[in-house]
Design a protein around this motif. Sequence first.
Motif, PDB file in Angstrom:
ATOM      1  N   ASP A 148      41.560  39.613  45.404  1.00 15.93           N
ATOM      2  CA  ASP A 148      40.730  39.546  44.198  1.00 15.93           C
ATOM      3  C   ASP A 148      41.098  38.298  43.389  1.00 15.93           C
ATOM      4  O   ASP A 148      41.506  38.368  42.234  1.00 15.93           O
ATOM      5  CB  ASP A 148      40.910  40.809  43.349  1.00 15.93           C
ATOM      6  CG  ASP A 148      39.937  40.845  42.176  1.00 15.93           C
ATOM      7  OD1 ASP A 148      38.918  40.137  42.224  1.00 15.93           O
ATOM      8  OD2 ASP A 148      40.214  41.574  41.197  1.00 15.93           O
ATOM      9  N   ILE A 149      40.942  37.144  44.034  1.00 14.06           N
ATOM     10  CA  ILE A 149      41.437  35.895  43.452  1.00 14.06           C
ATOM     11  C   ILE A 149      40.727  35.506  42.158  1.00 14.06           C
ATOM     12  O   ILE A 149      41.252  34.734  41.375  1.00 14.06           O
ATOM     13  CB  ILE A 149      41.336  34.718  44.453  1.00 14.06           C
ATOM     14  CG1 ILE A 149      39.926  34.623  45.044  1.00 14.06           C
ATOM     15  CG2 ILE A 149      42.365  34.841  45.524  1.00 14.06           C
ATOM     16  CD1 ILE A 149      39.763  33.454  45.989  1.00 14.06           C
ATOM     17  N   TYR A 150      39.540  36.032  41.927  1.00 14.36           N
ATOM     18  CA  TYR A 150      38.824  35.654  40.702  1.00 14.36           C
ATOM     19  C   TYR A 150      39.086  36.622  39.558  1.00 14.36           C
ATOM     20  O   TYR A 150      38.487  36.512  38.493  1.00 14.36           O
ATOM     21  CB  TYR A 150      37.314  35.576  40.970  1.00 14.36           C
ATOM     22  CG  TYR A 150      36.969  34.685  42.130  1.00 14.36           C
ATOM     23  CD1 TYR A 150      37.336  33.348  42.126  1.00 14.36           C
ATOM     24  CD2 TYR A 150      36.293  35.174  43.233  1.00 14.36           C
ATOM     25  CE1 TYR A 150      37.039  32.530  43.196  1.00 14.36           C
ATOM     26  CE2 TYR A 150      35.983  34.361  44.307  1.00 14.36           C
ATOM     27  CZ  TYR A 150      36.355  33.043  44.283  1.00 14.36           C
ATOM     28  OH  TYR A 150      36.057  32.230  45.345  1.00 14.36           O
ATOM     29  N   GLY A 151      39.952  37.604  39.803  1.00 12.23           N
ATOM     30  CA  GLY A 151      40.245  38.571  38.748  1.00 12.23           C
ATOM     31  C   GLY A 151      40.982  37.917  37.602  1.00 12.23           C
ATOM     32  O   GLY A 151      41.567  36.841  37.741  1.00 12.23           O
ATOM     33  N   LYS A 152      40.988  38.585  36.443  1.00  7.02           N
ATOM     34  CA  LYS A 152      41.678  38.027  35.280  1.00  7.02           C
ATOM     35  C   LYS A 152      43.177  38.003  35.547  1.00  7.02           C
ATOM     36  O   LYS A 152      43.737  38.981  36.043  1.00  7.02           O
ATOM     37  CB  LYS A 152      41.397  38.877  34.045  1.00  7.02           C
ATOM     38  CG  LYS A 152      39.967  38.730  33.542  1.00  7.02           C
ATOM     39  CD  LYS A 152      39.775  39.487  32.248  1.00  7.02           C
ATOM     40  CE  LYS A 152      38.338  39.315  31.768  1.00  7.02           C
ATOM     41  NZ  LYS A 152      38.055  40.019  30.517  1.00  7.02           N
TER      42      LYS A 152
ATOM     43  N   ARG B  85      36.075  31.318  29.659  1.00  7.87           N
ATOM     44  CA  ARG B  85      36.175  32.711  30.084  1.00  7.87           C
ATOM     45  C   ARG B  85      37.111  33.448  29.142  1.00  7.87           C
ATOM     46  O   ARG B  85      38.206  32.966  28.830  1.00  7.87           O
ATOM     47  CB  ARG B  85      36.706  32.779  31.521  1.00  7.87           C
ATOM     48  CG  ARG B  85      36.614  34.164  32.103  1.00  7.87           C
ATOM     49  CD  ARG B  85      37.022  34.155  33.558  1.00  7.87           C
ATOM     50  NE  ARG B  85      36.945  35.493  34.096  1.00  7.87           N
ATOM     51  CZ  ARG B  85      37.649  35.920  35.143  1.00  7.87           C
ATOM     52  NH1 ARG B  85      38.467  35.092  35.744  1.00  7.87           N
ATOM     53  NH2 ARG B  85      37.531  37.141  35.580  1.00  7.87           N
ATOM     54  N   ARG B 159      33.306  36.519  42.426  1.00  4.22           N
ATOM     55  CA  ARG B 159      33.777  37.855  42.771  1.00  4.22           C
ATOM     56  C   ARG B 159      32.615  38.794  43.106  1.00  4.22           C
ATOM     57  O   ARG B 159      32.664  39.541  44.074  1.00  4.22           O
ATOM     58  CB  ARG B 159      34.547  38.385  41.581  1.00  4.22           C
ATOM     59  CG  ARG B 159      35.265  39.672  41.797  1.00  4.22           C
ATOM     60  CD  ARG B 159      35.643  40.221  40.449  1.00  4.22           C
ATOM     61  NE  ARG B 159      36.909  40.902  40.429  1.00  4.22           N
ATOM     62  CZ  ARG B 159      37.436  41.382  39.318  1.00  4.22           C
ATOM     63  NH1 ARG B 159      36.823  41.183  38.152  1.00  4.22           N
ATOM     64  NH2 ARG B 159      38.564  42.040  39.347  1.00  4.22           N
TER      65      ARG B 159
END
Lengths: 154, 287
Positions: A148-152, B85, B159
Amino acid sequence: MTDRITKHLSEHMIFKGLPFTTISDLIGCASEKSFSKGETIFLEGEEANYCHILLTGAVDLSIHTHNRGPIIIQSLQAKEVLGWSWLFSPFIWQFDAVAKKDTKSIRLDGKCIRKKCDENPELGYELMRRFSRILQNRLIATRLQLVDIYGKSN
Amino acid sequence: MENQTELMKGFSPETPMIPTFLRVKEKIQETHDTWTLVLENLNGARIGKFSPGQFNMLYAVGVGEIPISISGDCHNQDTLIHTIRDVGNVSHALCQLNAENMVGVRGPFGSVWPMEKMKGKDVIIVGGGIGLAPLRPAIYHVLNHRNDFNRLAVAYGARAPKEILFPKQIMDWRSHLDLQIRITVDVADQNWHGQVGVVTTLIPRLNIDPENGAALVCGPEVMIRFVTRELLKFGIPADQIWISMERNMKCGIGLCGHCQLGPEFICKDGPVFNYTEAERFFRVKEL
């Protein structure tokens, strides 16, 4: 038709560089297939006796879930290989495959290929080595998805 | 990196530690947690010169200051565009701003995407998540100087479909016949008709001559590592790959050391590095 299949197979990364006689021998295991957009190619749990080398179009691999419906886990496009379960016992599809677009493929008969590999271990080793490279790439991609590399970050 | 002397002559070059206050002209919601702020000078004066790849320190009054890449077109100096973001206190405060609110800005800082060096080449731009924002000025640049470059391919991973950045812009880019744009998402439901899989899977599908290719990469660091490996496997020469790195920054001018990465300061020597310079850092854990 045979000429077309020969051309497609000899240019594909799985078979590229193999002796012409070997490819000619494998032609007997190959046939052309077409799928309309939305057509099911195989379903989880069914017997897995084929793989497809996609020529045009695209295919979604998905897992059906009770509460969320089908979850697409990967899309495959032209030149990519669809289907591994024919390689390994018990030869059962692990996912559903549905044509995302009108799709054409070369279908390889798994039983036929396995038989030829059993008869010619040198070919068997070479093919397994080439298929393993693709499997390795898929495994790396799957692991990246898991991260989940784009997770916060926090 | 290209000569920074001229590029650093931005809107506050003589007093780099003192922010200039700009007004929010427009706020655009990009995704559920990402906004774009369009900033303008109070007196309507032009913003000043900046280049693709550079960043500014944005100051949310009373909260703090963070580095944010410029995501707008460098040819438009009437406004300054940042895409943010909402992930921390300062970014949250910036994302809460509305039109007419004020933002403190210091910059522009940092190295730039090597647009000059890529002239005549097939350009591959690979972005992941919010990483598309620092790459957007490079895409604008190629489109504005289309004859200077050969093929242009953009590979973007997000994602999920709802987290795709700049969807309207991407639709517009898709109308360019001389721009390949491929998008993939890690996770999708049946309402998504596009590609599913990680961004690395897009690279072998690009119609690019790798021997004459040059790539720009931005996204989470783990993504950069795997994308660069895939680019090398694809045949892009290592010295034709540039990446944009990210670290916590404070001063933005290489004085405080917060963003130090080995001997480099990300704010001053980066954020854009050639892969041959940055590769060694990837192998050092916790750096």
